[in-house]
Every structure is written in structure tokens, then in C-alpha cells.
Design a protein around this motif. Structure first.
Motif, PDB file in Angstrom:
ATOM      1  N   GLU A 280      13.832  16.099  -5.691  1.00 40.56           N
ATOM      2  CA  GLU A 280      13.370  17.469  -5.434  1.00 40.56           C
ATOM      3  C   GLU A 280      13.836  17.924  -4.063  1.00 40.56           C
ATOM      4  O   GLU A 280      14.183  17.122  -3.196  1.00 40.56           O
ATOM      5  CB  GLU A 280      11.835  17.534  -5.493  1.00 40.56           C
ATOM      6  CG  GLU A 280      11.156  16.713  -4.388  1.00 40.56           C
ATOM      7  CD  GLU A 280       9.645  16.841  -4.379  1.00 40.56           C
ATOM      8  OE1 GLU A 280       9.104  17.726  -5.075  1.00 40.56           O
ATOM      9  OE2 GLU A 280       8.988  16.064  -3.661  1.00 40.56           O
ATOM     10  N   PHE A 281      13.838  19.240  -3.879  1.00 37.90           N
ATOM     11  CA  PHE A 281      13.963  19.848  -2.563  1.00 37.90           C
ATOM     12  C   PHE A 281      12.686  20.631  -2.281  1.00 37.90           C
ATOM     13  O   PHE A 281      12.114  21.250  -3.187  1.00 37.90           O
ATOM     14  CB  PHE A 281      15.157  20.808  -2.495  1.00 37.90           C
ATOM     15  CG  PHE A 281      16.487  20.138  -2.356  1.00 37.90           C
ATOM     16  CD1 PHE A 281      16.840  19.485  -1.187  1.00 37.90           C
ATOM     17  CD2 PHE A 281      17.405  20.167  -3.398  1.00 37.90           C
ATOM     18  CE1 PHE A 281      18.074  18.867  -1.046  1.00 37.90           C
ATOM     19  CE2 PHE A 281      18.645  19.556  -3.282  1.00 37.90           C
ATOM     20  CZ  PHE A 281      18.979  18.902  -2.103  1.00 37.90           C
ATOM     21  N   ASN A 282      12.257  20.620  -1.029  1.00 39.22           N
ATOM     22  CA  ASN A 282      11.175  21.491  -0.580  1.00 39.22           C
ATOM     23  C   ASN A 282      11.663  22.321   0.591  1.00 39.22           C
ATOM     24  O   ASN A 282      12.567  21.893   1.324  1.00 39.22           O
ATOM     25  CB  ASN A 282       9.938  20.683  -0.174  1.00 39.22           C
ATOM     26  CG  ASN A 282       9.284  20.009  -1.364  1.00 39.22           C
ATOM     27  OD1 ASN A 282       9.228  20.575  -2.459  1.00 39.22           O
ATOM     28  ND2 ASN A 282       8.799  18.793  -1.176  1.00 39.22           N
ATOM     29  N   ALA A 283      11.060  23.478   0.777  1.00 42.89           N
ATOM     30  CA  ALA A 283      11.527  24.424   1.789  1.00 42.89           C
ATOM     31  C   ALA A 283      10.705  24.357   3.071  1.00 42.89           C
ATOM     32  O   ALA A 283      10.634  25.321   3.825  1.00 42.89           O
ATOM     33  CB  ALA A 283      11.491  25.845   1.216  1.00 42.89           C
ATOM     34  N   ARG A 284      10.113  23.180   3.319  1.00 42.38           N
ATOM     35  CA  ARG A 284       9.249  23.010   4.502  1.00 42.38           C
ATOM     36  C   ARG A 284       9.069  21.515   4.743  1.00 42.38           C
ATOM     37  O   ARG A 284       9.500  20.684   3.947  1.00 42.38           O
ATOM     38  CB  ARG A 284       7.902  23.703   4.287  1.00 42.38           C
ATOM     39  CG  ARG A 284       7.339  23.634   2.869  1.00 42.38           C
ATOM     40  CD  ARG A 284       6.800  22.322   2.470  1.00 42.38           C
ATOM     41  NE  ARG A 284       6.559  22.163   1.043  1.00 42.38           N
ATOM     42  CZ  ARG A 284       6.089  21.050   0.509  1.00 42.38           C
ATOM     43  NH1 ARG A 284       5.817  20.005   1.250  1.00 42.38           N
ATOM     44  NH2 ARG A 284       5.920  20.943  -0.798  1.00 42.38           N
ATOM     45  N   PHE A 285       8.417  21.173   5.839  1.00 48.69           N
ATOM     46  CA  PHE A 285       8.120  19.777   6.118  1.00 48.69           C
ATOM     47  C   PHE A 285       7.247  19.198   5.010  1.00 48.69           C
ATOM     48  O   PHE A 285       6.373  19.879   4.464  1.00 48.69           O
ATOM     49  CB  PHE A 285       7.352  19.635   7.443  1.00 48.69           C
ATOM     50  CG  PHE A 285       8.214  19.685   8.665  1.00 48.69           C
ATOM     51  CD1 PHE A 285       9.040  18.623   9.008  1.00 48.69           C
ATOM     52  CD2 PHE A 285       8.177  20.793   9.505  1.00 48.69           C
ATOM     53  CE1 PHE A 285       9.820  18.662  10.156  1.00 48.69           C
ATOM     54  CE2 PHE A 285       8.949  20.849  10.654  1.00 48.69           C
ATOM     55  CZ  PHE A 285       9.780  19.779  10.977  1.00 48.69           C
ATOM     56  N   GLY A 286       7.453  17.930   4.713  1.00 52.85           N
ATOM     57  CA  GLY A 286       6.588  17.251   3.760  1.00 52.85           C
ATOM     58  C   GLY A 286       5.209  17.028   4.348  1.00 52.85           C
ATOM     59  O   GLY A 286       5.032  16.939   5.561  1.00 52.85           O
ATOM     60  N   ASP A 287       4.242  16.914   3.479  1.00 57.89           N
ATOM     61  CA  ASP A 287       2.874  16.608   3.873  1.00 57.89           C
ATOM     62  C   ASP A 287       2.395  15.506   2.924  1.00 57.89           C
ATOM     63  O   ASP A 287       2.211  15.786   1.733  1.00 57.89           O
ATOM     64  CB  ASP A 287       1.999  17.859   3.754  1.00 57.89           C
ATOM     65  CG  ASP A 287       0.558  17.656   4.211  1.00 57.89           C
ATOM     66  OD1 ASP A 287       0.130  16.493   4.317  1.00 57.89           O
ATOM     67  OD2 ASP A 287      -0.138  18.658   4.447  1.00 57.89           O
ATOM     68  N   PRO A 288       2.308  14.257   3.372  1.00 53.56           N
ATOM     69  CA  PRO A 288       1.993  13.826   4.734  1.00 53.56           C
ATOM     70  C   PRO A 288       3.160  13.319   5.573  1.00 53.56           C
ATOM     71  O   PRO A 288       2.927  12.774   6.661  1.00 53.56           O
ATOM     72  CB  PRO A 288       1.006  12.671   4.479  1.00 53.56           C
ATOM     73  CG  PRO A 288       1.499  12.045   3.209  1.00 53.56           C
ATOM     74  CD  PRO A 288       2.043  13.195   2.372  1.00 53.56           C
ATOM     75  N   GLU A 289       4.404  13.463   5.133  1.00 53.88           N
ATOM     76  CA  GLU A 289       5.526  12.928   5.929  1.00 53.88           C
ATOM     77  C   GLU A 289       5.574  13.501   7.343  1.00 53.88           C
ATOM     78  O   GLU A 289       5.876  12.784   8.298  1.00 53.88           O
ATOM     79  CB  GLU A 289       6.865  13.200   5.224  1.00 53.88           C
ATOM     80  CG  GLU A 289       7.076  12.425   3.956  1.00 53.88           C
ATOM     81  CD  GLU A 289       6.693  13.215   2.716  1.00 53.88           C
ATOM     82  OE1 GLU A 289       7.216  12.910   1.635  1.00 53.88           O
ATOM     83  OE2 GLU A 289       5.863  14.137   2.835  1.00 53.88           O
ATOM     84  N   ALA A 290       5.300  14.808   7.476  1.00 53.43           N
ATOM     85  CA  ALA A 290       5.376  15.437   8.804  1.00 53.43           C
ATOM     86  C   ALA A 290       4.453  14.744   9.802  1.00 53.43           C
ATOM     87  O   ALA A 290       4.825  14.536  10.968  1.00 53.43           O
ATOM     88  CB  ALA A 290       5.017  16.922   8.706  1.00 53.43           C
ATOM     89  N   GLN A 291       3.248  14.402   9.359  1.00 54.05           N
ATOM     90  CA  GLN A 291       2.273  13.802  10.260  1.00 54.05           C
ATOM     91  C   GLN A 291       2.800  12.496  10.855  1.00 54.05           C
ATOM     92  O   GLN A 291       2.584  12.203  12.032  1.00 54.05           O
ATOM     93  CB  GLN A 291       0.953  13.538   9.522  1.00 54.05           C
ATOM     94  CG  GLN A 291       0.201  14.794   9.092  1.00 54.05           C
ATOM     95  CD  GLN A 291       0.530  15.287   7.706  1.00 54.05           C
ATOM     96  OE1 GLN A 291       1.695  15.557   7.416  1.00 54.05           O
ATOM     97  NE2 GLN A 291      -0.465  15.425   6.855  1.00 54.05           N
ATOM     98  N   ILE A 292       3.504  11.724  10.028  1.00 54.44           N
ATOM     99  CA  ILE A 292       4.014  10.426  10.479  1.00 54.44           C
ATOM    100  C   ILE A 292       5.299  10.584  11.279  1.00 54.44           C
ATOM    101  O   ILE A 292       5.468  10.004  12.355  1.00 54.44           O
ATOM    102  CB  ILE A 292       4.243   9.508   9.252  1.00 54.44           C
ATOM    103  CG1 ILE A 292       2.904   9.186   8.580  1.00 54.44           C
ATOM    104  CG2 ILE A 292       4.980   8.242   9.645  1.00 54.44           C
ATOM    105  CD1 ILE A 292       1.898   8.509   9.459  1.00 54.44           C
ATOM    106  N   LEU A 293       6.234  11.380  10.764  1.00 52.74           N
ATOM    107  CA  LEU A 293       7.527  11.542  11.433  1.00 52.74           C
ATOM    108  C   LEU A 293       7.384  12.214  12.797  1.00 52.74           C
ATOM    109  O   LEU A 293       8.070  11.846  13.757  1.00 52.74           O
ATOM    110  CB  LEU A 293       8.480  12.330  10.544  1.00 52.74           C
ATOM    111  CG  LEU A 293       8.974  11.570   9.302  1.00 52.74           C
ATOM    112  CD1 LEU A 293       9.657  12.523   8.328  1.00 52.74           C
ATOM    113  CD2 LEU A 293       9.924  10.440   9.695  1.00 52.74           C
TER     114      LEU A 293
END
Length: 415
Positions: A280-293
Motif C-alpha cells: 500500500e501507499f499512504n499519503a502521510r506518516f504511519g501511525d504508529p510508525e511515526a511515534q517510533i521513527l
């Protein structure tokens, strides 16, 4: 300089925390934010679907930049609207946001430009979809075309599951259904900062856990836990994803007249042969990936956004070690669940990101399906995982009000 973060979840909590650390940022506003962001930003209770109201907040508070967290406002055109009023927006415009808001749009783009992804068909008639499922057999994947908060995907292991999923997703002219082949392998998440033909892929990947229960069982969710880096997936694989997917897709978007500015999230899978395909593609930061990265990122995020805006080269600095996050969710999620359940996370507040908590009469209670991402850092994966679960055990709640997976990161330890 003042900036605003749009949204109210854990991803936005992480964005606010990271952007507040920037030497270039005077004040961060969270629209509307949550009980986590209020400690580090000014929360303003505004309906983010009301673009005029958002604009008024921006003008009143001399906000120059808006960073959009969730997908819904992007799909509805908030970037188009604010940009027209001379406010810089980090997040794609409505046309470009179709990379997430329409599975069929993105699959057609990938097919046209030979970008590796699962074979698919799109249906608007239930009988046609049923006939295709019967001809293909199982396992098979059903995806609602539009936005569904990560829950519009059914990975059917049997024909019965596929047909039950078909009944639930109800394809129609207004609600197309994408059916695609089931791919096996290791999934990973790669964030890319994009401005037209320019892009910079994160040097660190993450691995999300989409299924609700241990052992990757149960229904798909918005994400039940995550860790980074993913050391058992090689740098060669990350570079292959960039060469065969990221660079071709940015060029394809330009060829199609799209002018993408923001984060492009690539959900990919690598099989035993080393082939990398798009999930898949998403048009924003992943959640919860953003929290960790963002916890692992040593660089100034706002500086990276500015450099992406100006199409200037840069390098991202990353911390050593590993970061693990475990999501606590309301019992019943991703199905129906009750809210208003008391939670005390004060002991681990500094290591947690709020997804669905609010305060009522000075009490912290649940307000959503995903409630709290509890994290920890360690010099190695085993240490990070142990510390994360030790932190989870410090969160107080009643009995079975919340649940969480107990195997976040196990895949990395087995490799």
C-alpha cells in the motif's frame, strides 16, 4: 516561527513533540491535539473538517506552516485550501492524496508504470466480485477502495472468509472493491519525503503489526505495535525498494501531472527470493510508525521539511539502538468498543503517545479504539522489547478494559 499540527492521535502527538524541539520553531499549535500534546503545544479545539475555522486559527496565531497528520483532511483538500491562502502545508493536495484515498487509483498507476505489486481487479458489482473470488481461490485480499482507517482490508485465508468479507465490504459504484493476490514475505514500512520529482527516503525502516492479536491473527487494525530499525531486513532490500518502487512512483506521479509534496508512506513486502512488492501507499506518516521513527531521529524534523520544500539535499541522523512501541487498545477494537474507561499512565507518560484518551472531571479515560502507544529504547532489540513491556505493566486500567499484543518485536528476535 509558528506552526500547527493538524490531528488528535498518537502520530500527531509524536509530530508535535518532535517539531517543538526545532530551533527554528517558536510555538507549536495542535489542532485540536489531545491530552498528550497539551503538555508541549497550545491545543486549539477546532473542527479540522471546517477549513475556514482552521484558516481563522492560522491567521489569528500567525501560523506560517501547517503539518497535516491524518488522511481524511488531506483527502478532503485541506492542503489545497490553505495553500490558496498563502499558508505553507506539509501534506499532499487532494488530487495527490488519491495515492491513499483510492486503492484503485494507485493500483492503476502502478500497473501502468510496471511498479511491482500484487495482481488485482476492481469491482463495483458483488456478483462479479464473487465470481472472481471463486475462480481465484484463497488466500486472497479484499480492499475497500476508499479510506477506512486501516480497517477496510480483509486478508482472507479461506473462501468462506473471503465471501464473508465480500458481504461486509459491499462493493458498489460509490464503494469499489479491489481484490488482489495474497503475497507472502516480510512486511516493512518506509517513509519518504517527497516534493515532485525530488525525494528522500528514510534510512531507517520500521515494522508494524496490523493484526489485532498475537501471532498475526484476528482482524486488521490501524496498527497494534511497531519497532525500528528492522535489522533482519537488509539495507540491500531498502535500496531495492527505492530503486524499483520509490523512484519509479515519484516519476510516475510527475508524468501523470501530480505535484506531490509531503510524506509518502510505502508499505512493502519482501519475499524469500528478495522480490519487493507494494502492499500500500499512504499519503502521510504511519501511525504508529511515526511515534517510533521520530523518537529514533536525531535530526531537526522541521529543517528536513524545509529542505524538502526547497529540494535541497540532506542526510538524516539516527540514534543507535532500537525503539519498540506496544499499542494498548479498547476491548472490542477494531469492532465495537466502549469508551470512558479509566486509565492511569502517569508513571510512563514520558515514554507514551496518546491515541485515544481524554480528561473528564480530572480523570483520564478512554475515548477511542487505539488508546496509548507505550514505548521504550534499548541498545539491542531484546532489551528494547523487555523495557517496552515493563512500561506497559506500569499502566493502570481495570481488568479487560484494554488489550494489547504480547509479541511485538518477536519476529526480529527469531531472525
Amino acid at each position: 516561527m509558528n506552526l500547527a499540527v493538524i490531528g488528535s492521535g498518537g502520530r500527531e502527538h509524536a509530530l508535535v513533540k518532535k517539531l517543538a524541539d526545532s530551533s527554528k520553531v517558536s510555538q507549536v499549535y495542535a489542532l485540536p491535539g489531545n491530552i498528550g500534546t497539551k503538555e508541549i503545544a497550545i491545543n486549539i479545539d477546532v473542527n479540522i473538517s471546517d477549513f475556514d475555522a482552521v484558516l481563522d486559527v492560522c491567521k489569528t496565531n500567525k501560523i506560517e506552516w501547517v503539518i497535516v497528520g491524518p488522511e481524511d483532511p488531506l483527502a478532503n483538500g485541506i492542503a489545497d485550501f490553505l495553500t490558496q491562502h498563502d499558508i505553507k502545508v506539509f501534506g499532499p493536495k487532494q488530487k495527490e492524496a488519491q495515492m491513499e484515498s483510492s486503492k484503485d487509483f494507485t493500483k492503476q498507476l502502478m500497473q501502468k508504470y510496471n511498479i511491482p505489486t500484487a495482481t488485482f481487479r476492481t469491482f463495483t458489482e458483488k456478483d462479479d466480485a464473487k465470481a472472481y473470488i471463486m475462480s481465484q481461490g484463497a488466500p486472497i485480499v479484499l480492499k475497500q477502495d476508499g479510506l477506512a482507517a486501516g480497517k477496510g482490508v480483509i486478508v482472507a485465508q479461506t473462501l468462506d472468509e473471503a465471501l464473508t468479507g465480500l458481504d461486509a465490504l459491499k462493493p458498489s459504484l460509490n464503494n469499489p472493491l479491489v481484490i488482489e493476490d495474497f503475497l507472502t514475505g516480510e512486511e516493512f514500512s518506509l517513509m519518504i519525503l517527497v516534493n515532485g520529482e525530488y525525494f528522500h527516503a528514510f534510512e531507517m525502516i520500521a515494522q508494524d503489526h496490523k493484526r489485532a492479536f498475537d501471532g498475526d491473527t484476528g482482524p486488521n487494525t490501524g496498527g497494534m505495535g511497531v519497532y525500528a530499525p528492522v535489522s533482519h531486513i537488509s539495507e540491500h532490500t531498502r535500496k531495492k525498494a527505492i530503486d524499483t518502487i520509490v523512484e519509479p512512483v515519484t516519476q510516475a506521479m510527475v508524468q501523470e501531472g501530480l505535484d506531490y509534496f509531503g510524506v509518502l508512506y510505502l508499505g512493502a513486502i519482501v519475499n524469500d527470493a528478495g522480490d519487493v512488492n507494494v502492499i500500500e501507499f499512504n499519503a502521510r506518516f504511519g501511525d504508529p510508525e511515526a511515534q517510533i521513527l521520530l523518537e529514533m531521529m536525531d535530526s531537526d524534523l522541521f529543517e528536513l521539511i524545509e529542505k524538502t520544500y526547497n529540494k535541497e539535499p540532506f542526510k538524516i541522523d539516527w540514534k543507535d539502538g532500537y525503539q519498540v512501541g506496544v499499542m494498548l487498545a479498547s476491548q472490542g477494537y477494531p469492532g465495537s468498543y466502549k469508551i470512558g474507561k479509566p486509565v492511569d499512565y502517569s508513571v510512563v507518560q514520558a515514554d507514551s503517545f496518546v491515541s485515544g484518551l481524554t480528561e473528564i472531571e480530572d480523570k483520564t479515560v478512554t475515548s477511542g479504539g487505539r488508546v496509548l502507544l507505550v514505548t521504550a529504547h534499548g541498545e539491542d532489540m531484546k532489551t528494547a522489547q523487555e523495557k517496552a513491556y515493563n512500561n506497559v505493566n506500569k499502566v493502570k486500567f481495570n481488568g479487560s478494559d484494554l488489550f494489547y499484543r504480547k509479541d511485538i518485536g518477536n519476529r526480529a528476535l527469531k531472525k
